[in-house]
Design a protein around this motif. Structure first.
Motif, PDB file in Angstrom:
ATOM      1  N   GLN A 147      -4.425  17.957   5.996  1.00 15.84           N
ATOM      2  CA  GLN A 147      -4.533  16.560   5.597  1.00 15.84           C
ATOM      3  C   GLN A 147      -3.145  15.901   5.583  1.00 15.84           C
ATOM      4  O   GLN A 147      -2.150  16.550   5.262  1.00 15.84           O
ATOM      5  N   GLY A 148      -3.098  14.626   5.943  1.00 19.94           N
ATOM      6  CA  GLY A 148      -1.823  13.910   5.931  1.00 19.94           C
ATOM      7  C   GLY A 148      -1.247  13.854   4.528  1.00 19.94           C
ATOM      8  O   GLY A 148      -1.979  13.868   3.534  1.00 19.94           O
ATOM      9  N   PHE A 149       0.088  13.819   4.471  1.00 21.39           N
ATOM     10  CA  PHE A 149       0.746  13.704   3.171  1.00 21.39           C
ATOM     11  C   PHE A 149       1.673  12.489   3.225  1.00 21.39           C
ATOM     12  O   PHE A 149       2.813  12.574   3.686  1.00 21.39           O
ATOM     13  N   PRO A 150       1.184  11.333   2.792  1.00 18.12           N
ATOM     14  CA  PRO A 150       1.984  10.105   2.883  1.00 18.12           C
ATOM     15  C   PRO A 150       2.973  10.038   1.733  1.00 18.12           C
ATOM     16  O   PRO A 150       2.586   9.984   0.579  1.00 18.12           O
ATOM     17  N   TRP A 151       4.250  10.063   2.043  1.00 20.82           N
ATOM     18  CA  TRP A 151       5.271  10.130   0.986  1.00 20.82           C
ATOM     19  C   TRP A 151       6.318   9.043   1.220  1.00 20.82           C
ATOM     20  O   TRP A 151       6.476   8.533   2.335  1.00 20.82           O
ATOM     21  N   ARG A 182      -2.292  10.056   7.351  1.00 19.17           N
ATOM     22  CA  ARG A 182      -0.994   9.938   8.023  1.00 19.17           C
ATOM     23  C   ARG A 182      -0.687   8.448   8.038  1.00 19.17           C
ATOM     24  O   ARG A 182      -1.089   7.732   8.951  1.00 19.17           O
ATOM     25  N   GLN A 183       0.009   8.004   7.004  1.00 21.43           N
ATOM     26  CA  GLN A 183       0.192   6.563   6.802  1.00 21.43           C
ATOM     27  C   GLN A 183       1.488   6.111   7.486  1.00 21.43           C
ATOM     28  O   GLN A 183       2.571   6.570   7.120  1.00 21.43           O
ATOM     29  N   PHE A 202       1.462  -4.285   3.535  1.00 21.61           N
ATOM     30  CA  PHE A 202       2.534  -3.447   4.095  1.00 21.61           C
ATOM     31  C   PHE A 202       2.337  -2.022   3.604  1.00 21.61           C
ATOM     32  O   PHE A 202       2.207  -1.798   2.390  1.00 21.61           O
ATOM     33  N   ASN A 203       2.332  -1.065   4.524  1.00 17.88           N
ATOM     34  CA  ASN A 203       2.303   0.339   4.128  1.00 17.88           C
ATOM     35  C   ASN A 203       3.702   0.746   3.684  1.00 17.88           C
ATOM     36  O   ASN A 203       4.665   0.620   4.455  1.00 17.88           O
ATOM     37  N   LEU A 204       3.820   1.207   2.444  1.00 14.88           N
ATOM     38  CA  LEU A 204       5.106   1.708   1.964  1.00 14.88           C
ATOM     39  C   LEU A 204       5.038   3.234   1.985  1.00 14.88           C
ATOM     40  O   LEU A 204       4.562   3.879   1.040  1.00 14.88           O
ATOM     41  N   ALA A 205       5.447   3.788   3.106  1.00 16.76           N
ATOM     42  CA  ALA A 205       5.481   5.239   3.302  1.00 16.76           C
ATOM     43  C   ALA A 205       6.595   5.495   4.300  1.00 16.76           C
ATOM     44  O   ALA A 205       6.969   4.599   5.062  1.00 16.76           O
ATOM     45  N   ARG A 258       0.875  -1.180   0.000  1.00 13.89           N
ATOM     46  CA  ARG A 258       0.000   0.000   0.000  1.00 13.89           C
ATOM     47  C   ARG A 258       0.907   1.222   0.000  1.00 13.89           C
ATOM     48  O   ARG A 258       1.345   1.701   1.051  1.00 13.89           O
ATOM     49  N   THR A 259       1.196   1.676  -1.235  1.00 10.00           N
ATOM     50  CA  THR A 259       2.217   2.703  -1.416  1.00 10.00           C
ATOM     51  C   THR A 259       1.649   4.110  -1.255  1.00 10.00           C
ATOM     52  O   THR A 259       0.552   4.401  -1.745  1.00 10.00           O
ATOM     53  N   GLY A 260       2.422   4.969  -0.581  1.00 12.31           N
ATOM     54  CA  GLY A 260       2.074   6.390  -0.492  1.00 12.31           C
ATOM     55  C   GLY A 260       2.533   7.098  -1.769  1.00 12.31           C
ATOM     56  O   GLY A 260       2.700   6.476  -2.821  1.00 12.31           O
ATOM     57  N   ILE A 261       2.768   8.393  -1.683  1.00 12.55           N
ATOM     58  CA  ILE A 261       3.171   9.158  -2.877  1.00 12.55           C
ATOM     59  C   ILE A 261       4.677   8.997  -3.070  1.00 12.55           C
ATOM     60  O   ILE A 261       5.464   9.359  -2.187  1.00 12.55           O
TER      61      ILE A 261
END
Ligand SMILES: NC(=O)c1ccc[n+]([C@@H]2O[C@H](COP(=O)([O-])OP(=O)(O)OC[C@H]3O[C@@H](n4cnc5c(N)ncnc54)[C@H](OP(=O)(O)O)[C@@H]3O)[C@@H](O)[C@H]2O)c1
Length: 302
Positions: free
Chosen positions: A198-202, A275-276, A225-228, A166-169
Motif C-alpha cells: 500500500q502507498g505511504f503518503p508522507w 501513492r499521493q 492541493f495534495n501536501l505530500a 489534503r495532507t499525507g502523514i
C-alpha cells in the motif's frame, strides 16, 4: 499580517505558528483551553473559542490575512467507536461553520482561508497514483473529509480565496505517526505492515508548514492541493528507508489480521494507503526542502 489558526495547539499548528511568527505574522491560535497552550513563539498567542462559532474571536477575523482551519478531534487517538466517529466528523463540520460565521461577520474579509483535509479524502487506493483530480473514496475517512472540505465552501461565495490542503502523514520528531512507527524498529522488529504494497503518503513537517505559508502568500492558489512529498513510496519501501536510517533491520512483517484485531477499523490508517502525488504544488513551482524519505528521516532522526 494576522493569521488565525483553529486547532493551532496541535502538531501542525504549533510548527506553523513558529514559521508564521518568524515571518512577522501576528499569530492567533484558537484553542478550547487557551490557558493550557504554552511554549508559543513570540508573536503568537492563544485565544479561547468553543470550536463551533465565531464568539470570542469575531473581531480578530476582521481584516485578517488568513484563517487556517485545522481543528478536529484526533483520528488516531483510539478505536473508532460510534461515539468517536461522531466526534471526529462533528468537530470538523462545526469548526468549518465557525470559520464561515467569522468570515461572514467581518467588515473587511480575511484574504484567504486554508481548509484542512487529508489524504483520507481519496479512500484506500493501494499503490494507485493519486493526484488532486482523483475521485474521492467512500470509506469512513472519505465520508469525513468530503463534507469537511465543503464546510467552508461558503467563504468563496463571500469573495474569499480558499485553498484546501489534503495532507499525507506528517513526519515530526514531536508527535504524530513517526515516533510510533519507530518503536518496533527500535526493538529490531520493524518491517512492512500488512502486504506492505500500500502507498505511504508522507511529508516532512517543515515542508507541510512551508506549503501552507506558500498557499497563504500565493494569490493565485485556490482549490485542493495534495501536501505530500514528491517521492511516492509503498509502506514496505518507507520501512526499508526508516530501517536504514535507524540502522535496524526492516524485514519483520506485521500481519494485517493482527492489526485489524487490535485496532479494528482504525487499522485502515496503517494497512491501506495511497501513492499521493503533490501534482498541483509541483505544477505551481513549489520547492520541497525534503523531497526524499531518506533526506527527511536523516534530518528528523539526526
Ligand atoms: N498530523 C497528520 O499527520 C495529519 C495528516 C492529515 C491531516 N491532518 C489533519 O490536520 C489537522 C491538524 O493536524 P494535527 O496533527 O496538528 O492535529 P492535532 O495535533 O490532533 O491537533 C488538532 C487540534 O484540534 C483541536 N481539537 C481537538 N478536538 C477538537 C474538537 N472536538 N473540537 C474543536 N477542536 C478540537 C485541538 O486543540 P485544542 O484542544 O487546543 O482546542 C488540537 O490541538 C487535523 O484536523 C488532522 O486531522 C493531520
Amino acid at each position: 499580517m494576522r493569521t488565525i489558526i483553529t486547532g493551532g495547539s496541535g502538531l501542525i499548528g504549533r510548527t506553523l505558528a513558529a514559521e508564521l511568527a518568524a515571518a512577522e505574522h501576528e499569530v492567533i491560535i484558537l484553542s478550547r483551553t487557551p490557558g493550557r497552550v504554552s511554549g508559543l513563539p513570540a508573536g503568537a498567542r492563544a485565544v479561547g473559542w468553543d470550536g463551533r462559532s465565531a464568539e470570542g474571536w469575531q473581531d480578530l477575523a476582521d481584516g485578517a490575512t488568513a484563517i487556517v482551519n485545522l481543528a478536529g478531534e484526533s483520528i488516531a487517538a483510539g478505536r473508532w467507536t460510534a461515539a468517536r466517529k461522531q466526534r471526529i466528523a462533528d468537530s470538523r463540520h462545526q469548526a468549518g461553520a465557525a470559520v464561515v460565521q467569522a468570515v461572514a461577520g467581518a467588515t473587511t474579509s480575511p484574504q484567504v482561508v486554508i481548509q484542512a483535509s487529508a489524504v483520507g479524502y481519496y479512500g484506500p487506493r493501494g499503490d494507485e497514483t493519486i493526484t488532486e483530480d482523483s475521485a474521492p473514496g467512500d470509506d469512513f475517512l472519505a465520508q469525513v473529509c468530503v463534507p469537511w472540505e465543503t464546510s467552508t465552501e461558503e467563504v468563496e461565495r463571500l469573495g474569499v480565496r480558499r485553498a484546501i490542503i489534503r495532507t499525507g502523514i506528517v513526519l515530526s520528531r514531536d508527535g504524530g505517526a513517526l515516533p510510533q512507527m519507530m518503536l518496533p524498529f527500535r526493538l529490531f522488529a520493524g518491517g512492512p505492515l500488512g502486504s506492505g504494497r500500500q502507498g505511504f503518503p508522507w511529508i516532512h513537517h517543515a515542508d507541510e508548514v512551508s506549503a501552507i505559508r506558500w498557499l497563504i502568500e500565493r494569490e493565485d492558489a485556490c482549490g485542493p492541493f495534495n501536501l505530500a512529498a514528491p517521492e511516492t513510496l509503498t509502506n514496505a519501501e518507507f520501512g526499508r528507508v526508516l530501517g536504514r536510517v535507524m540502522r535496524r533491520p526492516a524485514f519483520m512483517p506485521t500481519p494485517g489480521f493482527a492489526l485489524r484485531l487490535v485496532l479494528g477499523e482504525l487499522s485502515t490508517l496503517l494497512l491501506d494507503g495511497q501513492r499521493q502525488v503533490p501534482q498541483r504544488l509541483l505544477d505551481h513551482g513549489f520547492t520541497f526542502r525534503f523531497p526524499t524519505a531518506e533526506a527527511a528521516l536523516r534530518d528528523l532522526l539526526a
